[in-house]
Structures are given as structure tokens and as C-alpha cells.
Design a protein around this motif. Structure first.
Motif, PDB file in Angstrom:
ATOM      1  N   VAL A 158      26.175  -2.503  65.300  1.00 52.47           N
ATOM      2  CA  VAL A 158      25.244  -3.596  65.597  1.00 52.47           C
ATOM      3  C   VAL A 158      25.605  -4.759  64.679  1.00 52.47           C
ATOM      4  CG1 VAL A 158      23.369  -2.045  66.287  1.00 52.47           C
ATOM      5  CG2 VAL A 158      23.461  -2.872  63.940  1.00 52.47           C
ATOM      6  N   GLY A 159      25.127  -5.926  65.005  1.00 51.89           N
ATOM      7  CA  GLY A 159      25.404  -7.084  64.173  1.00 51.89           C
ATOM      8  C   GLY A 159      24.624  -7.052  62.869  1.00 51.89           C
ATOM      9  N   HIS A 160      25.161  -7.719  61.862  1.00 49.09           N
ATOM     10  CA  HIS A 160      24.474  -7.756  60.567  1.00 49.09           C
ATOM     11  C   HIS A 160      23.136  -8.469  60.669  1.00 49.09           C
ATOM     12  CE1 HIS A 160      26.380 -11.714  60.494  1.00 49.09           C
ATOM     13  NE2 HIS A 160      25.475 -12.049  59.587  1.00 49.09           N
ATOM     14  N   THR A 161      22.995  -9.366  61.653  1.00 48.67           N
ATOM     15  CA  THR A 161      21.717 -10.038  61.823  1.00 48.67           C
ATOM     16  C   THR A 161      20.634  -9.050  62.257  1.00 48.67           C
ATOM     17  OG1 THR A 161      22.339 -10.708  64.065  1.00 48.67           O
ATOM     18  CG2 THR A 161      22.701 -12.306  62.307  1.00 48.67           C
ATOM     19  N   TRP A 170      26.483  -1.266  49.743  1.00 49.94           N
ATOM     20  CA  TRP A 170      26.911  -1.764  51.040  1.00 49.94           C
ATOM     21  C   TRP A 170      26.222  -3.073  51.380  1.00 49.94           C
ATOM     22  CZ3 TRP A 170      26.844   2.765  55.085  1.00 49.94           C
ATOM     23  CH2 TRP A 170      27.765   3.739  54.692  1.00 49.94           C
ATOM     24  N   SER A 171      26.963  -3.938  52.047  1.00 52.96           N
ATOM     25  CA  SER A 171      26.378  -5.158  52.598  1.00 52.96           C
ATOM     26  C   SER A 171      25.719  -4.816  53.935  1.00 52.96           C
ATOM     27  CB  SER A 171      27.474  -6.201  52.831  1.00 52.96           C
ATOM     28  OG  SER A 171      28.369  -5.737  53.835  1.00 52.96           O
ATOM     29  N   GLN A 172      24.906  -5.735  54.412  1.00 47.28           N
ATOM     30  CA  GLN A 172      24.336  -5.555  55.743  1.00 47.28           C
ATOM     31  C   GLN A 172      25.452  -5.540  56.787  1.00 47.28           C
ATOM     32  OE1 GLN A 172      21.449  -8.722  55.987  1.00 47.28           O
ATOM     33  NE2 GLN A 172      19.833  -7.442  55.101  1.00 47.28           N
ATOM     34  N   GLN A 173      26.510  -6.296  56.542  1.00 40.97           N
ATOM     35  CA  GLN A 173      27.647  -6.324  57.464  1.00 40.97           C
ATOM     36  C   GLN A 173      28.298  -4.949  57.564  1.00 40.97           C
ATOM     37  OE1 GLN A 173      28.936  -9.085  59.360  1.00 40.97           O
ATOM     38  NE2 GLN A 173      29.905  -7.347  60.350  1.00 40.97           N
ATOM     39  N   LYS A 174      28.515  -4.290  56.419  1.00 42.77           N
ATOM     40  CA  LYS A 174      29.154  -2.968  56.430  1.00 42.77           C
ATOM     41  C   LYS A 174      28.284  -1.972  57.180  1.00 42.77           C
ATOM     42  CE  LYS A 174      31.301   0.611  53.695  1.00 42.77           C
ATOM     43  NZ  LYS A 174      31.956   0.935  52.439  1.00 42.77           N
ATOM     44  N   LEU A 175      26.976  -1.990  56.918  1.00 39.88           N
ATOM     45  CA  LEU A 175      26.085  -1.078  57.627  1.00 39.88           C
ATOM     46  C   LEU A 175      26.089  -1.385  59.115  1.00 39.88           C
ATOM     47  CD1 LEU A 175      24.004   1.176  57.778  1.00 39.88           C
ATOM     48  CD2 LEU A 175      22.253  -0.514  57.177  1.00 39.88           C
ATOM     49  N   GLY A 176      26.016  -2.659  59.468  1.00 38.41           N
ATOM     50  CA  GLY A 176      26.060  -3.051  60.877  1.00 38.41           C
ATOM     51  C   GLY A 176      27.324  -2.564  61.564  1.00 38.41           C
ATOM     52  N   ARG A 179      18.618   2.753  50.121  1.00 37.82           N
ATOM     53  CA  ARG A 179      19.794   3.633  50.208  1.00 37.82           C
ATOM     54  C   ARG A 179      21.051   2.788  50.417  1.00 37.82           C
ATOM     55  NH1 ARG A 179      21.364   9.258  50.001  1.00 37.82           N
ATOM     56  NH2 ARG A 179      23.165   9.404  51.346  1.00 37.82           N
ATOM     57  N   ARG A 180      20.958   1.808  51.321  1.00 40.66           N
ATOM     58  CA  ARG A 180      22.111   0.927  51.582  1.00 40.66           C
ATOM     59  C   ARG A 180      22.513   0.192  50.313  1.00 40.66           C
ATOM     60  NH1 ARG A 180      22.641  -4.319  51.977  1.00 40.66           N
ATOM     61  NH2 ARG A 180      20.445  -4.803  52.285  1.00 40.66           N
ATOM     62  N   THR A 197      17.274   3.995  66.793  1.00 48.58           N
ATOM     63  CA  THR A 197      17.860   3.107  65.784  1.00 48.58           C
ATOM     64  C   THR A 197      17.712   3.707  64.393  1.00 48.58           C
ATOM     65  OG1 THR A 197      17.406   1.152  67.127  1.00 48.58           O
ATOM     66  CG2 THR A 197      17.766   0.789  64.772  1.00 48.58           C
ATOM     67  N   LEU A 198      16.542   4.263  64.090  1.00 45.33           N
ATOM     68  CA  LEU A 198      16.348   4.905  62.785  1.00 45.33           C
ATOM     69  C   LEU A 198      17.328   6.055  62.592  1.00 45.33           C
ATOM     70  CD1 LEU A 198      12.459   4.979  62.545  1.00 45.33           C
ATOM     71  CD2 LEU A 198      14.022   3.671  61.078  1.00 45.33           C
ATOM     72  N   ARG A 199      17.552   6.816  63.635  1.00 48.05           N
ATOM     73  CA  ARG A 199      18.488   7.948  63.569  1.00 48.05           C
ATOM     74  C   ARG A 199      19.909   7.444  63.288  1.00 48.05           C
ATOM     75  NH1 ARG A 199      18.467  13.555  63.507  1.00 48.05           N
ATOM     76  NH2 ARG A 199      20.619  14.124  63.851  1.00 48.05           N
ATOM     77  N   ARG A 200      20.333   6.424  64.009  1.00 51.53           N
ATOM     78  CA  ARG A 200      21.678   5.856  63.798  1.00 51.53           C
ATOM     79  C   ARG A 200      21.806   5.282  62.391  1.00 51.53           C
ATOM     80  NH1 ARG A 200      22.499   1.784  68.359  1.00 51.53           N
ATOM     81  NH2 ARG A 200      24.304   1.255  67.106  1.00 51.53           N
ATOM     82  N   TRP A 201      20.750   4.636  61.920  1.00 51.08           N
ATOM     83  CA  TRP A 201      20.725   4.032  60.593  1.00 51.08           C
ATOM     84  C   TRP A 201      20.884   5.117  59.533  1.00 51.08           C
ATOM     85  CZ3 TRP A 201      16.254   0.099  59.408  1.00 51.08           C
ATOM     86  CH2 TRP A 201      16.572  -0.652  58.284  1.00 51.08           C
TER      87      TRP A 201
END
Length: 79
Positions: free
Chosen positions: A32-35, A21-27, A15-16, A51-55
Motif C-alpha cells: 500500500v502507499g505510505h500515505t 522502519w519508515s512509513q514507506q518501508k511498511l507500505g 512496533r514500526r 488491513t490489521l492482519r496484513r499490517w
């Protein structure tokens, strides 16, 4: 040691990527951090339900739809 990626995590990762979207944008959207996103997507850490809910919320995805059994995973029967 890398574990197999959970199917739900794989759906959220796709989905991301589908949103471009980059991992940075999602983070940033999850605060949360992209790492952490990288670790989650690679199966190096297991996400909590919170975390799944926030994601899912960050991706405007419905967790209840993502976790609903499909006919294929339910032996051809609908839940």
C-alpha cells in the motif's frame, strides 16, 4: 477531522518505529502507499480486520497477542 487513535493501531505504530522502519518501508511490505500508512496511524481512516492482519504480518507481530486483554484492561483479572 482526526479521531483518537485506536490502541491497537498505536501498538502497531510503535512496533514500526521500534524496528526503525519508515512509513514507506511498511507500505512497501504491505503493498500500500505510505500515505495510507500515515492515514491509518493518524486515525483518519479505520483499518479493516484484513488491513490489521496484513499490517501485523508485515511487522512480524502476532495479532492475537496484541489483542489479548491485559490484566490492567480486564480489571486486574486475567482472561
Amino acid at each position: 477531522m482526526t479521531r483518537d487513535v485506536d490502541p491497537l493501531v498505536a501498538l502497531l505504530r510503535e512496533r514500526r518505529r521500534g524496528l526503525g522502519w519508515s512509513q514507506q518501508k511498511l507500505g512497501d511490505r504491505m503493498r500500500v502507499g505510505h500515505t495510507m500508512i500515515s492515514e491509518l496511524e493518524r486515525g483518519r481512516v479505520s483499518p479493516t480486520l484484513w488491513t490489521l492482519r496484513r499490517w501485523a504480518d508485515a511487522l512480524d507481530a502476532d495479532l492475537t497477542v496484541l489483542t489479548r486483554p491485559t490484566a490492567e484492561s480486564n480489571g486486574g483479572r486475567h482472561a
